[in-house]
Design a protein around this motif. Sequence first.
Motif, mmCIF file in Angstrom:
data_model
loop_
_atom_site.group_PDB
_atom_site.id
_atom_site.type_symbol
_atom_site.label_atom_id
_atom_site.label_comp_id
_atom_site.label_asym_id
_atom_site.label_seq_id
_atom_site.Cartn_x
_atom_site.Cartn_y
_atom_site.Cartn_z
ATOM 1 N N GLY A 27 0.786 -1.221 0.000
ATOM 2 C CA GLY A 27 0.000 0.000 0.000
ATOM 3 C C GLY A 27 0.817 1.270 0.000
ATOM 4 N N ASN A 28 0.098 2.405 -0.062
ATOM 5 C CA ASN A 28 0.738 3.719 -0.113
ATOM 6 C C ASN A 28 1.302 4.177 1.221
ATOM 7 N N ASN A 29 0.831 3.607 2.322
ATOM 8 C CA ASN A 29 1.324 3.963 3.648
ATOM 9 C C ASN A 29 2.157 2.848 4.256
ATOM 10 N N ALA A 30 2.834 2.081 3.441
ATOM 11 C CA ALA A 30 3.616 0.945 3.927
ATOM 12 C C ALA A 30 4.727 1.422 4.850
ATOM 13 N N LEU A 33 8.065 2.298 3.307
ATOM 14 C CA LEU A 33 8.205 3.582 2.614
ATOM 15 C C LEU A 33 8.667 4.686 3.556
ATOM 16 N N ARG A 34 8.634 4.446 4.843
ATOM 17 C CA ARG A 34 9.010 5.459 5.823
ATOM 18 C C ARG A 34 10.484 5.424 6.181
#
Length: 195
Positions: A27-30, A33-34
């Motif tokens: 997903g976009n908030n994985a 990704l942070r």
Amino acid sequence: MSSSLRRGALAAALALSLFPLAACAAGNNAETLRIRPDNAATSVGDIEVQNVVVLTQATSDGSSSVTAKIFNNGDDQQTLDSVKVGELDADLSGPITLPGHSSVLLGGDGNPSAVFKGGSESKNDGDFKDVVFDFSKTGEVSLPSLALPAAGYYTSFGPSAKPSPTETASPGESPAEGVTASPTETETITESPAG
């Protein structure tokens, strides 16, 4: 309980236990990704500055330099007019021009450089320094950056000799003066200190 039921129950339990592990990369908030690099990075307008490190030298004059990967994501050409660390102004190796949709590596052999003569930067390794890049159109881009000794991995990114002008002219024309970045489509990991 029959063996087929036990195998089915075991398979279901295994599948359900793997579900939370798969979710961290989706997903976009994985969560993956942070992940951010350790070195300073920021963007202002069309300018993006990554992997900024103040490199100190173990020399008697206390010189230091800044290494950074600078991107011009806009259509218009920009010039890096100055670099400051705290109150010290850098001596730039020459005009540093970034055509639209190009990048340049600041520091290292054959690259443009920003060198600071004197000062006491070498006594403050491990501290954060305010670094200010001033561009012709974007203006000032400021960020705190870590000061590290120009040793080990960073040895080749310390102060370097003034690079020779890049020839960008076609046959029959005279080469352009100064250091000019060329547009790139892919970046290699070995160009910047932090990858």
